[in-house]
Scaffold this motif. Structure first.
Motif, PDB file in Angstrom:
ATOM      1  N   LEU A  50       1.802 -19.510   2.582  1.00 27.08           N
ATOM      2  CA  LEU A  50       0.962 -18.579   3.053  1.00 27.08           C
ATOM      3  C   LEU A  50       1.604 -17.661   4.036  1.00 27.08           C
ATOM      4  O   LEU A  50       2.729 -17.908   4.802  1.00 27.08           O
ATOM      5  N   PRO A  51       1.181 -16.357   3.941  1.00 28.31           N
ATOM      6  CA  PRO A  51       1.665 -15.453   4.927  1.00 28.31           C
ATOM      7  C   PRO A  51       1.324 -15.710   6.394  1.00 28.31           C
ATOM      8  O   PRO A  51       0.097 -15.734   6.421  1.00 28.31           O
TER       9      PRO A  51
ATOM     10  N   PRO B 268      12.015  -9.906  14.021  1.00 30.15           N
ATOM     11  CA  PRO B 268      11.271  -9.451  15.111  1.00 30.15           C
ATOM     12  C   PRO B 268       9.548  -9.887  15.094  1.00 30.15           C
ATOM     13  O   PRO B 268       9.226 -10.346  14.185  1.00 30.15           O
ATOM     14  N   LEU B 269       9.174 -10.014  16.402  1.00 30.44           N
ATOM     15  CA  LEU B 269       7.732 -10.434  16.525  1.00 30.44           C
ATOM     16  C   LEU B 269       6.963  -9.458  15.685  1.00 30.44           C
ATOM     17  O   LEU B 269       7.313  -8.305  15.482  1.00 30.44           O
ATOM     18  N   GLY B 270       5.934  -9.940  15.218  1.00 32.99           N
ATOM     19  CA  GLY B 270       4.938  -9.223  14.277  1.00 32.99           C
ATOM     20  C   GLY B 270       5.645  -9.050  12.803  1.00 32.99           C
ATOM     21  O   GLY B 270       4.725  -8.684  11.890  1.00 32.99           O
ATOM     22  N   THR B 271       6.740  -9.758  12.542  1.00 31.66           N
ATOM     23  CA  THR B 271       6.992  -9.888  11.046  1.00 31.66           C
ATOM     24  C   THR B 271       6.180 -10.756  10.476  1.00 31.66           C
ATOM     25  O   THR B 271       5.918 -11.976  11.002  1.00 31.66           O
TER      26      THR B 271
ATOM     27  N   ASP C  37       4.707  -4.997   3.399  1.00 30.63           N
ATOM     28  CA  ASP C  37       3.410  -4.822   3.421  1.00 30.63           C
ATOM     29  C   ASP C  37       2.732  -4.770   2.180  1.00 30.63           C
ATOM     30  O   ASP C  37       1.641  -5.144   1.923  1.00 30.63           O
ATOM     31  N   ASP C  38       3.644  -4.313   1.230  1.00 26.06           N
ATOM     32  CA  ASP C  38       3.223  -4.115  -0.150  1.00 26.06           C
ATOM     33  C   ASP C  38       2.849  -5.808  -0.853  1.00 26.06           C
ATOM     34  O   ASP C  38       1.978  -5.942  -1.395  1.00 26.06           O
ATOM     35  N   ALA C  39       4.065  -6.362  -0.448  1.00 25.99           N
ATOM     36  CA  ALA C  39       3.820  -8.002  -0.890  1.00 25.99           C
ATOM     37  C   ALA C  39       2.786  -8.591  -0.413  1.00 25.99           C
ATOM     38  O   ALA C  39       2.113  -9.340  -0.895  1.00 25.99           O
ATOM     39  N   LEU C  40       2.688  -8.241   0.780  1.00 23.49           N
ATOM     40  CA  LEU C  40       1.393  -9.113   1.758  1.00 23.49           C
ATOM     41  C   LEU C  40       0.084  -8.706   1.222  1.00 23.49           C
ATOM     42  O   LEU C  40      -0.591  -9.626   0.907  1.00 23.49           O
ATOM     43  N   ALA C  41       0.032  -7.478   0.716  1.00 20.29           N
ATOM     44  CA  ALA C  41      -1.428  -7.231   0.337  1.00 20.29           C
ATOM     45  C   ALA C  41      -1.691  -7.855  -1.186  1.00 20.29           C
ATOM     46  O   ALA C  41      -2.754  -8.180  -1.395  1.00 20.29           O
TER      47      ALA C  41
ATOM     48  N   ILE D 289      -0.449 -10.634  -2.005  1.00 19.90           N
ATOM     49  CA  ILE D 289      -0.700 -12.000  -1.729  1.00 19.90           C
ATOM     50  C   ILE D 289      -1.834 -12.297  -1.256  1.00 19.90           C
ATOM     51  O   ILE D 289      -2.626 -13.351  -1.643  1.00 19.90           O
ATOM     52  N   GLU D 290      -2.465 -11.576  -0.381  1.00 19.18           N
ATOM     53  CA  GLU D 290      -3.748 -11.750   0.088  1.00 19.18           C
ATOM     54  C   GLU D 290      -4.855 -11.352  -0.990  1.00 19.18           C
ATOM     55  O   GLU D 290      -5.741 -11.875  -0.815  1.00 19.18           O
ATOM     56  N   ASP D 291      -4.584 -10.484  -1.867  1.00 21.89           N
ATOM     57  CA  ASP D 291      -5.506 -10.388  -3.077  1.00 21.89           C
ATOM     58  C   ASP D 291      -5.615 -11.503  -3.826  1.00 21.89           C
ATOM     59  O   ASP D 291      -6.566 -12.222  -4.154  1.00 21.89           O
ATOM     60  N   ALA D 292      -4.434 -12.058  -4.132  1.00 22.67           N
ATOM     61  CA  ALA D 292      -4.336 -13.277  -4.644  1.00 22.67           C
ATOM     62  C   ALA D 292      -5.074 -14.571  -4.093  1.00 22.67           C
ATOM     63  O   ALA D 292      -5.804 -15.367  -4.827  1.00 22.67           O
ATOM     64  N   LEU D 293      -4.900 -14.854  -2.935  1.00 20.95           N
ATOM     65  CA  LEU D 293      -5.321 -15.800  -1.921  1.00 20.95           C
ATOM     66  C   LEU D 293      -7.011 -15.518  -2.136  1.00 20.95           C
ATOM     67  O   LEU D 293      -7.768 -16.504  -2.015  1.00 20.95           O
ATOM     68  N   ALA D 294      -7.302 -14.410  -1.660  1.00 24.04           N
ATOM     69  CA  ALA D 294      -8.897 -13.913  -1.803  1.00 24.04           C
ATOM     70  C   ALA D 294      -9.530 -14.542  -3.409  1.00 24.04           C
ATOM     71  O   ALA D 294     -10.560 -15.005  -3.408  1.00 24.04           O
ATOM     72  N   ALA D 295      -8.782 -14.045  -4.363  1.00 23.18           N
ATOM     73  CA  ALA D 295      -9.215 -14.352  -5.721  1.00 23.18           C
ATOM     74  C   ALA D 295      -9.511 -15.937  -5.878  1.00 23.18           C
ATOM     75  O   ALA D 295     -10.293 -16.314  -6.605  1.00 23.18           O
ATOM     76  N   LEU D 296      -8.539 -16.422  -5.484  1.00 24.46           N
ATOM     77  CA  LEU D 296      -8.307 -18.197  -5.593  1.00 24.46           C
ATOM     78  C   LEU D 296      -9.503 -18.524  -4.727  1.00 24.46           C
ATOM     79  O   LEU D 296     -10.184 -19.251  -5.427  1.00 24.46           O
ATOM     80  N   SER D 297      -9.745 -18.156  -3.538  1.00 21.09           N
ATOM     81  CA  SER D 297     -10.869 -18.758  -2.847  1.00 21.09           C
ATOM     82  C   SER D 297     -12.075 -18.236  -3.370  1.00 21.09           C
ATOM     83  O   SER D 297     -13.006 -19.156  -3.513  1.00 21.09           O
ATOM     84  N   ALA D 298     -12.132 -17.210  -4.185  1.00 23.51           N
ATOM     85  CA  ALA D 298     -13.606 -17.016  -4.651  1.00 23.51           C
ATOM     86  C   ALA D 298     -13.850 -17.603  -5.811  1.00 23.51           C
ATOM     87  O   ALA D 298     -14.819 -18.356  -6.367  1.00 23.51           O
TER      88      ALA D 298
END
Length: 98
Positions: free
Chosen positions: A5-6, A47-50, A65-69, A71-80
């Protein structure tokens, strides 16, 4: 199978007060905040915030940031999908542009 998880670095821990050996990371899940202590041995001090991918108490890799977006899309799709609400047009906006 493990799912990484991110998580965002919010505090560093280490010998001599330098930090880097361990970190506290957190991730918002709805109104709750998930917080964990992870080992930074595989990726070194950051660094903090990474944002990092964390699994089984270890930071596996730094996430931009691109990979985070994505991954978050994939996790939201999995949850849905698990909730029975998956709509392919709502998830994976990067595929819509092609």
């Amino acid at each position: 199978m493990c799912l990484s998880l991110p998580m965002q670095l919010v505090a560093l821990e280490g010998a001599g007060g330098e930090g880097g050996e361990f970190a506290l990371v957190e991730r918002r899940q709805g109104s709750a905040v998930r917080r964990e202590r992870i080992n930074m041995m595989l990726i070194g001090p950051q660094p903090l915030g990474t944002w990092v991918l964390a699994s089984l108490g270890m930071a596996r890799e730094v996430v931009d940031d691109d990979a985070l977006a994505l991954i978050e899309d994939a996790l939201a799709a999995l949850s849905a999908s698990l909730a029975g609400d998956y709509d392919p047009e709502q998830h994976f906006a990067d595929l819509q542009a092609h």
